[in-house]
Design an enzyme around this catalytic site. Structure first.
Site, PDB file in Angstrom:
ATOM      1  N   THR A 145       0.952  -1.113  -0.177  1.00 49.87           N
ATOM      2  CA  THR A 145      -0.244   0.382  -0.220  1.00 49.87           C
ATOM      3  C   THR A 145       1.040   1.352  -0.143  1.00 49.87           C
ATOM      4  O   THR A 145       2.138   0.792   0.058  1.00 49.87           O
ATOM      5  CB  THR A 145      -0.712   0.150   1.147  1.00 49.87           C
ATOM      6  OG1 THR A 145      -0.427   0.328   2.609  1.00 49.87           O
ATOM      7  CG2 THR A 145      -1.521  -1.213   1.352  1.00 49.87           C
ATOM      8  N   ARG A 146       0.351   2.255   0.466  1.00 53.05           N
ATOM      9  CA  ARG A 146       0.717   3.709   0.575  1.00 53.05           C
ATOM     10  C   ARG A 146       1.417   3.999   1.454  1.00 53.05           C
ATOM     11  O   ARG A 146       1.967   5.150   1.875  1.00 53.05           O
ATOM     12  CB  ARG A 146       0.284   4.163  -0.069  1.00 53.05           C
ATOM     13  CG  ARG A 146       1.002   6.108  -0.892  1.00 53.05           C
ATOM     14  CD  ARG A 146       0.277   7.057  -1.552  1.00 53.05           C
ATOM     15  NE  ARG A 146      -0.610   7.591  -1.653  1.00 53.05           N
ATOM     16  CZ  ARG A 146      -0.675   8.398  -0.828  1.00 53.05           C
ATOM     17  NH1 ARG A 146      -0.045   9.363   0.228  1.00 53.05           N
ATOM     18  NH2 ARG A 146      -1.636   8.825   0.205  1.00 53.05           N
ATOM     19  N   LYS A 147       1.124   2.983   2.723  1.00 54.75           N
ATOM     20  CA  LYS A 147       1.363   3.347   3.935  1.00 54.75           C
ATOM     21  C   LYS A 147       2.627   3.198   4.238  1.00 54.75           C
ATOM     22  O   LYS A 147       3.040   1.962   5.155  1.00 54.75           O
ATOM     23  CB  LYS A 147      -0.002   2.663   4.902  1.00 54.75           C
ATOM     24  CG  LYS A 147      -1.069   2.341   4.840  1.00 54.75           C
ATOM     25  CD  LYS A 147      -1.696   1.673   5.670  1.00 54.75           C
ATOM     26  CE  LYS A 147      -3.007   2.199   5.121  1.00 54.75           C
ATOM     27  NZ  LYS A 147      -4.226   1.328   5.840  1.00 54.75           N
ATOM     28  N   THR A 148       3.899   4.239   3.428  1.00 54.46           N
ATOM     29  CA  THR A 148       4.799   3.549   3.181  1.00 54.46           C
ATOM     30  C   THR A 148       5.260   4.264   4.974  1.00 54.46           C
ATOM     31  O   THR A 148       5.254   6.075   5.505  1.00 54.46           O
ATOM     32  CB  THR A 148       5.779   3.495   2.216  1.00 54.46           C
ATOM     33  OG1 THR A 148       6.130   5.367   2.228  1.00 54.46           O
ATOM     34  CG2 THR A 148       5.249   2.670   1.842  1.00 54.46           C
ATOM     35  N   HIS A 280       4.895  -3.201   4.255  1.00 55.69           N
ATOM     36  CA  HIS A 280       5.783  -2.346   5.317  1.00 55.69           C
ATOM     37  C   HIS A 280       5.366  -1.460   6.525  1.00 55.69           C
ATOM     38  O   HIS A 280       5.663  -0.104   6.886  1.00 55.69           O
ATOM     39  CB  HIS A 280       6.473  -0.987   3.795  1.00 55.69           C
ATOM     40  CG  HIS A 280       5.423  -0.694   3.354  1.00 55.69           C
ATOM     41  ND1 HIS A 280       3.801  -0.176   3.560  1.00 55.69           N
ATOM     42  CD2 HIS A 280       5.076  -0.998   1.779  1.00 55.69           C
ATOM     43  CE1 HIS A 280       3.171  -0.424   3.124  1.00 55.69           C
ATOM     44  NE2 HIS A 280       4.185  -0.551   0.829  1.00 55.69           N
TER      45      HIS A 280
END
Length: 297
Positions: A145-148, A280
């Site tokens: 996902t974009r939850k980095t 992540h």
């Protein structure tokens, strides 16, 4: 015994953008903003250090470690491949050898280890999910996902690729994703999709987050390329995915929310194209250490 998830011939370093090494300079600047007294103590005599893997898992982050030590004027000789799984159950594994001036080896040590530990942690976790999906016979995309971590996205997304997973969209410009807040602010799913299409054109996919089958149907009818079924129970998701595919066969279906490595296969079916999870976020890191070996060549 070791194994690897990487496809022979793949070199994911070739994907990295031209300016990627700038982040390495920023990491080193953060770690040594002023005097390096420890480096002064050891001086510049040539040293050889062994890099050990102390926990089992997938080794990932080779280009970043190389770049750290390159800036520090050291060389790295790897004894394992990127994406190789090491077994440390019977003791630490010698994964690489670093050579250079003593103070330069130690200057890069912690930055290199931090990066390697975290990249390897993401890759190990994602590879476990991919392996579980493939073992069940499901061949869709296991995606992140974009939850980095802010400032660390390049490494974490890179690690997904090494693990055989999908990066999902890299950033806000990579693909349009219309979530609940976009829809509430715009007024409706249809209005949001139509407005997004005017700006995105034909070359950029549009994904819409749907909390119900009805929202998914509206998104598909409005022209969404991907419908994300978010926070569905497994049985309800499989039923909704089947209905969407029957009505709109061209639309990709993504399952997201409430998914763990343990229950991932409960969301898999021929009607589901993507299963996403934040591999992540909250991951375990692998333990590595770097030890100077007096007298080693």
């Amino acid at each position: 015994k070791s194994s690897t998830m990487a496809v022979p011939g793949d070199c994911f370093e070739d994907l990295l953008p031209p300016e990627w090494k700038a982040v390495v300079h920023a990491w080193l600047k953060e770690d040594t903003p002023a005097f390096d007294v420890g480096g002064f103590v050891v001086g510049t005599k040539p040293e050889t250090a062994h890099l050990f893997g102390k926990t089992s898992g997938m080794v990932c982050g080779v280009p970043f470690v190389n770049a750290v030590f390159e800036v520090c004027e050291c060389s790295v000789e790897w004894h394992v491949r990127e994406g190789e799984v090491i077994d440390a159950s019977k003791g630490k594994v010698h994964v690489a050898t670093v050579r250079g001036p003593a103070r330069k080896v130690l200057l890069g040590e912690r930055t290199a280890l931090n990066t390697l530990s975290r990249a390897s942690g993401v890759a190990t976790r994602a590879a476990e999910a991919v392996e579980k999906a493939r073992a069940s016979g499901w061949m869709g995309a296991v995606a992140g996902t974009r939850k980095t971590t802010p400032g660390f996205r390049l490494v974490e997304k890179y690690a997904l690729l090494v693990a055989g997973a999908d990066t999902h969209r890299y950033d806000l410009s990579h693909m349009v994703m219309l979530k609940d807040n976009h829809i509430w602010s715009c007024g409706s799913i249809t209005a949001a999709v139509h407005k997004a299409r005017r700006a995105a054109g034909f070359s950029t996919k549009i994904e819409v987050e749907a909390r119900t089958l009805e929202e998914g149907m509206e998104a598909a009818a409005a022209g969404a390329d991907i419908v994300m079924l978010d926070n569905f129970e497994p049985a309800a998701l499989l039923e909704a995915a089947a209905s969407l595919k029957k009505a709109h066969p061209h639309v990709l279906i993504e399952a997201s929310g409430g998914i763990t490595i343990d229950n991932l296969t409960e969301f898999a079916s021929a009607d589901v194209d993507v299963i996403s999870k934040s591999y992540h976020q909250g991951y375990d890191v692998l333990d590595f250490s770097l030890k100077i070996m007096p007298g080693a060549a």
